[in-house]
Write a protein that holds these residues in place. Structure first.
Motif, PDB file in Angstrom:
ATOM      1  N   GLY B  91      52.869  34.105  31.921  1.00 36.34           N
ATOM      2  CA  GLY B  91      51.535  34.693  32.023  1.00 36.34           C
ATOM      3  C   GLY B  91      51.005  34.554  33.441  1.00 36.34           C
ATOM      4  O   GLY B  91      50.431  35.484  34.007  1.00 36.34           O
ATOM      5  N   PHE B  92      51.211  33.399  34.039  1.00 36.65           N
ATOM      6  CA  PHE B  92      50.787  33.172  35.429  1.00 36.65           C
ATOM      7  C   PHE B  92      51.440  34.192  36.353  1.00 36.65           C
ATOM      8  O   PHE B  92      50.786  34.838  37.170  1.00 36.65           O
ATOM      9  N   ARG B  93      52.762  34.329  36.176  1.00 35.95           N
ATOM     10  CA  ARG B  93      53.496  35.277  37.018  1.00 35.95           C
ATOM     11  C   ARG B  93      52.889  36.672  36.956  1.00 35.95           C
ATOM     12  O   ARG B  93      52.682  37.352  37.960  1.00 35.95           O
ATOM     13  N   ARG B  94      52.580  37.073  35.721  1.00 31.98           N
ATOM     14  CA  ARG B  94      52.077  38.422  35.515  1.00 31.98           C
ATOM     15  C   ARG B  94      50.705  38.585  36.186  1.00 31.98           C
ATOM     16  O   ARG B  94      50.465  39.483  36.982  1.00 31.98           O
ATOM     17  N   GLN B  95      49.829  37.638  35.871  1.00 34.49           N
ATOM     18  CA  GLN B  95      48.459  37.755  36.391  1.00 34.49           C
ATOM     19  C   GLN B  95      48.438  37.640  37.912  1.00 34.49           C
ATOM     20  O   GLN B  95      47.698  38.353  38.587  1.00 34.49           O
ATOM     21  N   MET B  96      49.234  36.726  38.424  1.00 33.56           N
ATOM     22  CA  MET B  96      49.274  36.575  39.878  1.00 33.56           C
ATOM     23  C   MET B  96      49.823  37.843  40.507  1.00 33.56           C
ATOM     24  O   MET B  96      49.354  38.295  41.561  1.00 33.56           O
ATOM     25  N   GLY B  97      50.805  38.426  39.834  1.00 33.53           N
ATOM     26  CA  GLY B  97      51.359  39.696  40.302  1.00 33.53           C
ATOM     27  C   GLY B  97      50.275  40.767  40.397  1.00 33.53           C
ATOM     28  O   GLY B  97      50.136  41.447  41.420  1.00 33.53           O
ATOM     29  N   PHE B  98      49.459  40.853  39.350  1.00 30.41           N
ATOM     30  CA  PHE B  98      48.357  41.816  39.386  1.00 30.41           C
ATOM     31  C   PHE B  98      47.441  41.554  40.573  1.00 30.41           C
ATOM     32  O   PHE B  98      47.026  42.474  41.283  1.00 30.41           O
ATOM     33  N   THR B  99      47.110  40.280  40.748  1.00 27.09           N
ATOM     34  CA  THR B  99      46.186  39.931  41.839  1.00 27.09           C
ATOM     35  C   THR B  99      46.716  40.438  43.175  1.00 27.09           C
ATOM     36  O   THR B  99      45.984  41.049  43.963  1.00 27.09           O
ATOM     37  N   ILE B 100      47.999  40.184  43.369  1.00 25.06           N
ATOM     38  CA  ILE B 100      48.576  40.580  44.662  1.00 25.06           C
ATOM     39  C   ILE B 100      48.589  42.100  44.789  1.00 25.06           C
ATOM     40  O   ILE B 100      48.228  42.657  45.843  1.00 25.06           O
ATOM     41  N   LEU B 101      48.961  42.770  43.721  1.00 22.13           N
ATOM     42  CA  LEU B 101      49.008  44.230  43.786  1.00 22.13           C
ATOM     43  C   LEU B 101      47.623  44.812  44.041  1.00 22.13           C
ATOM     44  O   LEU B 101      47.462  45.745  44.842  1.00 22.13           O
TER      45      LEU B 101
END
Ligand code: HEA
Ligand code: HEA
Ligand code: CUA
Ligand SMILES: [Cu+2]
Lengths: 256, 198, 568
Positions: B91-101
């Protein structure tokens, strides 16, 4: 007071003695503190050296003399500030003289003082850099403007009559300079984009310098102007003499 | 040799662990930085004869869009941290990914829909005081965004190895990155109305 | 596992190694800044004469035929100020002494963020190299004064751009350092070490760190704006209608010249207390140790330090009285300036009074620390006429100002820093510096510094402006005090000779100095002396617990004349 007089330049303006008096009183305060604490310091170091006083006293001083000294300093500072400095500022720096005063414009550049008198009509002509000419029209005066036809300009030559208040409008076309008349106790930074007035009343006849006090480039050290304080008649004569050849500004590198 | 205390657990008096205290201090200095720039804006504006309405030069809808993008990224940043709190690494990976994008999206919009059209119309920083302060403020903010992306990308990628060994410490780091990111967001929330609307 | 050399000495995260790195780097810069000044002092004493020996080596663009050009004089002046302040004294006081002592004095194993600490040092180092390299650029280094006032700085040659970049590095380094120090002091204090048991030095560093943290960012903002003026042709600091050398300046205008001054002095004034406070901390520690009794008025000193820190954010415009300031604003800044002088008076009084009843030990460190008191006293007192706007009219931008702050920073702060080096040297090397050489360093240094800086006050009263390439040679009103220039220059060169004794002492003692007899050679109470000598990575064998205040000397009833803080 006399000791300090020897160190300061002669004073040649009406407000000068007030500044000198403030400088004197502050230095007196400084001197008293220096001598007082200095004597205490020497005596203490001598009296409590290890050889003489092998065992230190855990508690040390009990008295509160130092608090009284501190309160004394506060009071003296407050008096100097409220009694002398602030009133001086509002009366002699910010409040401008009215009535019969001579007005002069001084426009600073790297590394000269362009001085602009309104001429006999007492009004300054319009100025615009499009009329600028380094030798003939350093202030860019519009000679078609009726008020501008009799204007007098000089470079580095400030002439004033004794005993008459002069109001100088300071401006700069390039860098920050600082208009410093040591003997008049006048100093005012000249800030590009601003028009800052400064004023004083010469009380002595003589020839002194205009110094630049703010770093303005490689020629800062030689940005020197010349001020002549005339007796009133001589001043009028000088004005009349200047009025004749209105084209060329005077550029002598000395008092003229 | 003793380890440095309070790297993970908070100290009682302050209620903070070292890193969190550190980031608050850092943000205090950032407040002074942007505070000085905002003061500059006020001083120059008060001293000017005429000041253009921001909306006459800047593209308000695009600016508003970017505001939304950045706020959303702040929200996903919080989710990233919460995922770690719940021990949910993917979940962290996904959300952090969104943040960066989202942050990248912000920069792309900024570049292609804000800066480039200005340059095409020869609206360079040197043109007038408004454009000068606009470019300097938004440029400096964009640099902060770039910094945030670098930090977040690190925690998304190589930095996340710490998760297996010291999960608490890693969670703290993400929290700190989050505080910084919220600050960057907050600066924009000030910038947008000041430059675009006022 | 053996730590490789480069981890141990170069990219170390140990606060002690970093402190020593700061120490040597900043001493080097002090020496370099002094060397620049010795060149300038030649030009001031013998205007227009070729500089002997090295004049020809300086190059045609700086000193053709060995005669210094005004451009080069201005470069030297600006860089002397910048280097002394930002690369010399502050890194030595806050970076070196702060790093070496703060973790030890609070009983911590290291700084809170060791890697960040290493980064601070290396960013500082790069900033320093950038500054030095700027001398080699076409047009030379920055030449608009350490204050970099626009418009002059806006249109100066490329050296100014590099100066700004250097400042951005230095500001970043200071910010990271400040975050680290505050966190360390707030979080890593040993058990029992309450705020009112902190050594004054730690208090001083705490306040210093807050000043750096909050005052540097506005300068960074200003630097960004000036950079943009120089590179993007904006006009943040350029008003409309400028004419430079007879040509209208190509710029949009609309900016404000004074804006820079406000932003600069908002840093600049707190910065002077950043220079001062670590020195006060050092002096307080050394005096307490050598009078063998507690400091008098510990609490007043702490509160005064905090008060100075707070007030230093609202006095900045006393550097700008003559920029056309109205009565109300000038009254405000005059009042805050007078108010901020009071806590300095209190601190100094406390230190003076502490001496009474002591059993004073005059070792080299103590001599330097004692000399700080009257020297800072003179420096501080000469700030008063500057703080009153009416007398500042005559004194502003004259050598009086130069004399004022040099009394504080040179015979004041520099002597305090020397004092600290002599005092803490044994802790970090295990050997003493030579006392005889130390005293031989002390007396000429004290005397010569006064011979340099006192005449400046006299020149200032006579109205000699600062930053004059020929030292006032052209001005009639300067003639009377012109001969003093030679005196000051000779004193400055002799001062340099006296420093050779120090440099020798510093290096030779590392190998030849007398070995320390114990871990606590000065019989001190604070925690740094409760560590092995030199302290290992990690500092304490077991983290100490603190039971008492910092200066329990000659405690009645105790067996010895000192009771360490960690003693139950
Ligand atoms: C560490 C550095 C430092 C310190 C501590 C101070 C301290 C003070 N400074 Fe100074 N100042 C500078 C560094 C410093 N200054 C610098 C670098 C500049 C010039 C910058 C530039 O233009 O390039 C400057 C310029 C400067 C100006 C601007 C002058 C001008 O340009 O016209 C002013 C004006 O108010 C001022 C005031 C003061 C005052 C009131 C204090 C007060 O805090 C002082 C308080 C202390 C005392 C009042 C001493 C009390 C003493 C005793 C009680 C006992 C005495 C006993 C014995 C002597 C035995 N300073
Ligand atoms: C902390 C700040 C600091 C310090 C310590 C000094 C120290 C000195 N300063 Fe400086 N000075 C400034 C800050 C400082 N100055 C500033 C800000 C300006 C204004 C600049 C401007 O106008 O923009 C200025 C300007 C200035 C001027 C005015 C120039 C002008 O207006 O044209 C003069 C003139 O004489 C001068 C002289 C000196 C001298 C002789 C020293 C001496 O006291 C130097 C003594 C140095 C030492 C004793 C070196 C000690 C080091 C060692 C012994 C090294 C050991 C080395 C190793 C072990 C590797 N300074
Ligand atoms: Cu004009 Cu200095
Ligand atoms: Cu100041």
């Amino acid at each position: 007071m006399t000791a300090l007089k020897g160190l300061l330049p002669v004073v040649a303006s009406a407000h000068g003695p007030e500044i000198d008096r403030l400088i004197f009183w502050v230095h007196l305060l400084m001197f008293v503190l220096l001598v007082g604490w200095g004597l205490y310091f020497v005596v203490t170091l001598f009296k409590f050296r290890r050889r003489k006083n092998p065992k230190a006293d855990y508690h040390g001083v009990h008295s509160h003399v130092s608090t009284w000294v501190e309160i004394g300093v506060v009071i003296v500072e407050a008096v100097l500030l409220i009694g002398l400095s602030i009133p001086f500022w509002s009366r002699k720096v910010i409040a401008l003289p009215e009535g019969d005063v001579i007005e002069v414009r001084v426009n600073a550049e790297q590394f000269a003082w362009n001085i602009h008198y309104p001429g006999p009509d007492g009004t300054f002509g319009k100025t615009d850099w499009k009329f600028f000419d380094k030798a003939a029209n350093p202030m860019g005066i519009d000679r078609n403007d009726p008020a501008g036809q009799d204007d007098i300009t000089t470079i580095n030559q400030l002439h004033l009559p004794v005993g008459k208040t002069v109001l100088i409008h300071l401006s700069s076309r390039d860098m920050i300079h600082s208009f410093f008349l040591p003997e008049m106790r006048v100093k005012q930074d000249v800030i590009p984009g601003l028009n800052i007035p400064t004023w004083f009343t010469p009380t002595r006849i003589g020839q002194w310098e205009i110094a630049c006090a703010q770093l303005c480039g490689l020629g800062h050290y030689r940005m020197r102007g010349f001020m002549t304080i005339h007796p009133p008649e001589a001043y009028e004569a000088w004005l009349a003499e200047q009025a004749v050849p209105a084209e060329a500004a005077t550029t002598d590198d000395f008092w003229n | 040799m003793e380890a440095i205390p309070y790297t993970v657990k908070p100290r009682e008096e302050t209620g903070l662990y070292n890193g969190k205290l550190g980031i608050w201090l850092f943000l205090a200095s950032e407040v002074m930085l942007f505070g000085a720039l905002f003061s500059t804006y006020v001083i120059l504006r008060l001293g000017s004869l005429k000041w253009p309405a921001g909306s006459s030069i800047l593209n308000v809808p695009i600016g508003a869009l970017n505001t939304v993008v950045l706020i959303t990224s702040s929200v996903t940043m919080v989710f990233a941290w919460l995922s770690l709190k719940e021990k949910n690494f993917s979940g962290f990976r996904r959300q952090m990914g969104f943040t960066i994008l989202l942050a990248l999206l912000f920069l792309l919009v900024k570049w292609f829909f804000e800066y480039t059209p200005k340059f095409q119309h020869h609206l360079y920083p040197g043109k007038n005081t408004f454009l000068a302060i606009y470019f300097v403020l938004t440029g400096l903010h964009a640099l902060h965004v770039v910094g945030g992306i670098a930090v977040n990308a690190y925690f998304w990628g190589p930095g996340s190895r710490m998760w297996t060994m010291e999960p608490d410490r890693f969670t703290n780091r993400v929290e700190i990155a989050g505080l910084y990111w919220h600050f960057v967001d907050l600066v924009w929330i000030f910038l947008f109305p000041v430059l675009y609307l006022l | 596992m053996k730590t490789p050399f480069w981890r141990k000495y170069i990219f170390s995260t140990d606060h002690k190694t970093i402190g020593i790195q700061y120490g040597f780097t900043s001493l080097f810069f002090l020496l370099f800044g002094f060397a620049l000044m010795m060149l300038m002092r030649w030009q001031l004493a013998f205007p227009g004469q070729p500089i002997p020996f090295i004049g020809k080596l300086l190059g045609e663009t700086r000193a053709p035929d060995g005669i210094m050009l005004p451009e080069f004089y201005n470069e030297l002046g600006a860089m002397h100020g910048t280097i002394m302040v930002f690369l010399g004294v502050v890194p030595l006081g806050a970076g070196c002494f702060g790093n070496l002592l703060v973790p030890l004095q609070i009983g911590a194993p290291d700084m809170a963020f060791p890697k960040l600490n290493m980064a601070s040092y290396w960013i500082y180092f790069v900033g320093g190299v950038v500054m030095l390299a700027s001398f080699l650029l076409p047009g030379g280094a920055a030449s608009s004064g350490w204050t970099s006032y626009p418009p002059l700085a806006d249109i100066a040659p490329v050296g100014q751009t590099v100066w700004i970049l250097g400042m951005v590095f230095l500001a970043t380094s200071s910010l990271l350092g400040a975050v680290n120090f505050i966190t360390t002091i707030l979080h890593l204090r040993a058990k029992g070490l309450t705020f009112m048991r902190l050594p004054i030095f730690v208090w001083a560093q705490l306040v210093t760190a807050f000043l750096l943290l909050l005052a540097f960012p506005p300068l960074e903002a200003a630097a960004v704006l000036q950079l943009s003026d120089r590179l993007l042709q904006t006009s943040f600091f350029l008003p409309s209608g400028l004419m430079v050398s007879g040509e209208p300046l190509k710029a949009s205008g609309g900016g404000s010249v004074l804006l820079w001054q406000h932003l600069f002095w908002f840093l600049g004034h707190p910065e002077v207390y950043v220079i001062l406070l670590p020195a006060i901390g050092i002096v307080a520690e050394i005096i307490a140790n050598n009078i063998r009794k507690p400091l008098w008025g510990y609490r007043s000193m702490v509160y005064s330090t905090l008060f100075i820190g707070f007030m230093s954010f609202i006095v900045w415009a006393h550097h700008m009285f003559l920029t056309g300031m109205g009565t109300t604003i000038s009254a405000f800044f005059q009042a805050t300036t007078m108010i901020i002088s009071i806590p300095s008076v209190v601190i100094l009084s406390c230190l003076f009074i502490s001496l009474w009843g002591g059993s004073i030990r005059f070792n080299t460190a103590m001599l330097f620390a004692l000399a700080f008191l009257p020297m800072f006293g003179i420096g501080g007192l000469t700030g008063l006429p500057l703080g009153l706007a009416a007398s500042d009219i005559h004194l502003h931008d004259t050598y009086y100002v130069i004399g004022h702050f040099h009394y504080v920073v040179a015979p004041g702060v520099l002597l305090a820093l020397f004092s600290g080096i002599y005092h803490w040297y044994p802790k970090f090397t295990g050997r003493h510096m030579n006392e005889f050489l130390g005293k031989l360093h002390f007396w000429p240094t004290l005397f010569l510094m006064n011979a340099i800086f006192f005449p400046m006050l006299i020149q200032g009263l006579a109205g000699v402006s600062r930053r004059l390439y020929d030292g006032g040679l052209q001005y009639a009103h300067a003639q009377g005090v012109l001969p003093l220039n030679k005196l000051m220059s000779y004193a400055a060169w002799l001062l340099a000779l006296a420093q050779i004794l120090f440099i020798l002492n510093l290096f030779v003692s590392m190998f030849k100095g007398r070995k320390v007899a114990s871990d606590n050679p000065w019989e001190a109470t604070t925690l740094e002396w409760q560590t092995p000598t030199p302290p290992d990575h990690g500092n304490f064998v077991t983290l100490p617990v603190v039971h008492r205040g910092p200066y329990e000397y000659s405690l009645p009833g105790a067996g010895r004349d000192f009771t360490p803080q960690s003693e139950p």
